[in-house]
Design a protein around this motif. Sequence first.
Motif, PDB file in Angstrom:
ATOM      1  N   CYS A 179      30.424  44.172  35.398  1.00  0.00           N
ATOM      2  CA  CYS A 179      29.059  43.807  34.984  1.00  0.00           C
ATOM      3  C   CYS A 179      28.964  42.397  34.401  1.00  0.00           C
ATOM      4  CB  CYS A 179      28.528  44.803  33.963  1.00  0.00           C
ATOM      5  SG  CYS A 179      29.341  44.722  32.352  1.00  0.00           S
ATOM      6  N   ALA A 180      30.101  41.761  34.171  1.00  0.00           N
ATOM      7  CA  ALA A 180      30.189  40.383  33.659  1.00  0.00           C
ATOM      8  C   ALA A 180      29.804  40.238  32.182  1.00  0.00           C
ATOM      9  CB  ALA A 180      29.399  39.410  34.515  1.00  0.00           C
ATOM     10  N   MET A 181      29.547  41.352  31.493  1.00  0.00           N
ATOM     11  CA  MET A 181      29.308  41.242  30.049  1.00  0.00           C
ATOM     12  C   MET A 181      30.625  40.938  29.344  1.00  0.00           C
ATOM     13  SD  MET A 181      26.553  44.246  29.187  1.00  0.00           S
ATOM     14  CE  MET A 181      26.750  43.959  27.452  1.00  0.00           C
ATOM     15  N   VAL A 182      30.546  40.271  28.225  1.00  0.00           N
ATOM     16  CA  VAL A 182      31.742  39.940  27.465  1.00  0.00           C
ATOM     17  C   VAL A 182      32.318  41.219  26.844  1.00  0.00           C
ATOM     18  CG1 VAL A 182      32.594  38.691  25.443  1.00  0.00           C
ATOM     19  CG2 VAL A 182      30.979  37.598  27.004  1.00  0.00           C
ATOM     20  N   ILE A 183      33.632  41.347  26.911  1.00  0.00           N
ATOM     21  CA  ILE A 183      34.301  42.535  26.368  1.00  0.00           C
ATOM     22  C   ILE A 183      34.590  42.287  24.894  1.00  0.00           C
ATOM     23  CG2 ILE A 183      36.291  44.068  26.554  1.00  0.00           C
ATOM     24  CD1 ILE A 183      36.571  42.971  29.473  1.00  0.00           C
ATOM     25  N   SER A 184      33.895  43.023  24.048  1.00  0.00           N
ATOM     26  CA  SER A 184      34.093  42.824  22.616  1.00  0.00           C
ATOM     27  C   SER A 184      34.337  44.131  21.863  1.00  0.00           C
ATOM     28  CB  SER A 184      32.891  42.088  22.017  1.00  0.00           C
ATOM     29  OG  SER A 184      31.710  42.796  22.294  1.00  0.00           O
ATOM     30  N   ASP A 185      33.940  45.251  22.422  1.00  0.00           N
ATOM     31  CA  ASP A 185      34.126  46.547  21.772  1.00  0.00           C
ATOM     32  C   ASP A 185      35.393  47.207  22.308  1.00  0.00           C
ATOM     33  OD1 ASP A 185      33.960  49.032  20.604  1.00  0.00           O
ATOM     34  OD2 ASP A 185      31.875  49.370  21.180  1.00  0.00           O
ATOM     35  N   LYS A 186      36.439  47.233  21.513  1.00  0.00           N
ATOM     36  CA  LYS A 186      37.723  47.769  21.948  1.00  0.00           C
ATOM     37  C   LYS A 186      37.650  49.255  22.300  1.00  0.00           C
ATOM     38  CE  LYS A 186      40.621  44.614  19.332  1.00  0.00           C
ATOM     39  NZ  LYS A 186      41.688  44.494  18.321  1.00  0.00           N
ATOM     40  N   ARG A 187      36.780  49.999  21.631  1.00  0.00           N
ATOM     41  CA  ARG A 187      36.757  51.457  21.792  1.00  0.00           C
ATOM     42  C   ARG A 187      36.496  51.905  23.221  1.00  0.00           C
ATOM     43  NH1 ARG A 187      32.152  53.028  18.075  1.00  0.00           N
ATOM     44  NH2 ARG A 187      31.410  51.099  18.992  1.00  0.00           N
ATOM     45  N   HIS A 188      35.781  51.127  24.001  1.00  0.00           N
ATOM     46  CA  HIS A 188      35.386  51.566  25.338  1.00  0.00           C
ATOM     47  C   HIS A 188      35.969  50.693  26.447  1.00  0.00           C
ATOM     48  CE1 HIS A 188      32.779  54.058  23.019  1.00  0.00           C
ATOM     49  NE2 HIS A 188      32.205  53.005  22.484  1.00  0.00           N
ATOM     50  N   ALA A 189      36.908  49.839  26.122  1.00  0.00           N
ATOM     51  CA  ALA A 189      37.486  48.922  27.108  1.00  0.00           C
ATOM     52  C   ALA A 189      38.427  49.658  28.060  1.00  0.00           C
ATOM     53  CB  ALA A 189      38.236  47.809  26.393  1.00  0.00           C
ATOM     54  N   ALA A 190      38.619  49.065  29.219  1.00  0.00           N
ATOM     55  CA  ALA A 190      39.521  49.611  30.231  1.00  0.00           C
ATOM     56  C   ALA A 190      40.117  48.449  31.014  1.00  0.00           C
ATOM     57  CB  ALA A 190      38.755  50.552  31.162  1.00  0.00           C
ATOM     58  N   GLN A 191      41.211  48.713  31.690  1.00  0.00           N
ATOM     59  CA  GLN A 191      41.819  47.682  32.531  1.00  0.00           C
ATOM     60  C   GLN A 191      42.615  48.342  33.644  1.00  0.00           C
ATOM     61  OE1 GLN A 191      45.464  45.598  30.902  1.00  0.00           O
ATOM     62  NE2 GLN A 191      44.603  46.439  28.980  1.00  0.00           N
ATOM     63  N   ILE A 192      42.743  47.602  34.750  1.00  0.00           N
ATOM     64  CA  ILE A 192      43.551  48.076  35.869  1.00  0.00           C
ATOM     65  C   ILE A 192      44.431  46.938  36.358  1.00  0.00           C
ATOM     66  CG2 ILE A 192      41.799  49.726  36.649  1.00  0.00           C
ATOM     67  CD1 ILE A 192      41.320  47.769  39.034  1.00  0.00           C
ATOM     68  N   VAL A 193      45.500  47.326  37.046  1.00  0.00           N
ATOM     69  CA  VAL A 193      46.318  46.384  37.798  1.00  0.00           C
ATOM     70  C   VAL A 193      46.297  46.887  39.224  1.00  0.00           C
ATOM     71  CG1 VAL A 193      48.640  45.491  38.186  1.00  0.00           C
ATOM     72  CG2 VAL A 193      47.789  45.783  35.853  1.00  0.00           C
ATOM     73  N   SER A 194      45.844  46.030  40.141  1.00  0.00           N
ATOM     74  CA  SER A 194      45.860  46.381  41.554  1.00  0.00           C
ATOM     75  C   SER A 194      46.915  45.512  42.236  1.00  0.00           C
ATOM     76  CB  SER A 194      44.478  46.207  42.181  1.00  0.00           C
ATOM     77  OG  SER A 194      44.065  44.881  42.091  1.00  0.00           O
ATOM     78  N   ALA A 195      46.855  45.387  43.529  1.00  0.00           N
ATOM     79  CA  ALA A 195      47.910  44.724  44.296  1.00  0.00           C
ATOM     80  C   ALA A 195      48.361  43.406  43.691  1.00  0.00           C
ATOM     81  CB  ALA A 195      47.444  44.521  45.723  1.00  0.00           C
ATOM     82  N   ASP A 196      47.456  42.576  43.303  1.00  0.00           N
ATOM     83  CA  ASP A 196      47.875  41.257  42.829  1.00  0.00           C
ATOM     84  C   ASP A 196      47.064  40.749  41.656  1.00  0.00           C
ATOM     85  OD1 ASP A 196      45.571  41.010  44.226  1.00  0.00           O
ATOM     86  OD2 ASP A 196      46.145  39.205  45.291  1.00  0.00           O
ATOM     87  N   GLU A 197      46.328  41.622  41.007  1.00  0.00           N
ATOM     88  CA  GLU A 197      45.506  41.130  39.915  1.00  0.00           C
ATOM     89  C   GLU A 197      45.269  42.191  38.855  1.00  0.00           C
ATOM     90  OE1 GLU A 197      41.800  39.977  41.647  1.00  0.00           O
ATOM     91  OE2 GLU A 197      41.514  41.906  42.579  1.00  0.00           O
ATOM     92  N   ARG A 198      44.942  41.701  37.665  1.00  0.00           N
ATOM     93  CA  ARG A 198      44.571  42.572  36.548  1.00  0.00           C
ATOM     94  C   ARG A 198      43.094  42.343  36.273  1.00  0.00           C
ATOM     95  NH1 ARG A 198      47.635  44.833  32.303  1.00  0.00           N
ATOM     96  NH2 ARG A 198      49.456  43.771  33.172  1.00  0.00           N
ATOM     97  N   LYS A 199      42.367  43.433  36.075  1.00  0.00           N
ATOM     98  CA  LYS A 199      40.934  43.352  35.789  1.00  0.00           C
ATOM     99  C   LYS A 199      40.645  44.097  34.495  1.00  0.00           C
ATOM    100  CE  LYS A 199      39.616  41.212  39.525  1.00  0.00           C
ATOM    101  NZ  LYS A 199      39.114  39.856  39.464  1.00  0.00           N
ATOM    102  N   TYR A 200      39.718  43.551  33.727  1.00  0.00           N
ATOM    103  CA  TYR A 200      39.310  44.155  32.465  1.00  0.00           C
ATOM    104  C   TYR A 200      37.853  44.597  32.558  1.00  0.00           C
ATOM    105  CZ  TYR A 200      43.469  41.824  30.693  1.00  0.00           C
ATOM    106  OH  TYR A 200      44.760  41.403  30.505  1.00  0.00           O
TER     107      TYR A 200
END
Length: 135
Positions: free
Chosen positions: A38-59
């Motif tokens: 959604c391109a919003m800035v990630i500031s609230d740790k409680r609901h954050a998530a992240q993945i690692v796919s083939a060649d990149e990490r996304k938050y």
Amino acid sequence: MKRRWFLGSVVALATLVACEKVSEPNEPVWGKQPCAHCAMVISDKRHAAQIVSADERKYFDDIGCMIGWIHERKVEPQKSWVRDTTSDKWVEATRARYVAGAHTPMDFGFEATMDKGISYDEMRAAVLAKMQVGP
């Protein structure tokens, strides 16, 4: 002299990026890292998530954003983590439990815990239903 410094900095940065462990979660730059969905800035740790796919990490700023991003891009993440709201630590998304009714950045309403709630697959189905897309 400036050219050497610049090349040295590029090599150091490339080495740092190459050494990143894809099997472990990383901390995003809180308050500056944009959500991949959604391109919003990630500031609230409680609901954050992240993945690692083939060649990149996304938050992501919301667990629902992670589910939507994975679904829309038909990606099979190598690893995915969510923030456990009780311990404030990253936990594997597929091993966590999810509780509905939380006030989350994008209003998907799920927060992760390790001890109660529904499974990852049940949460995923609920998020996709809320987004009005099929599984």
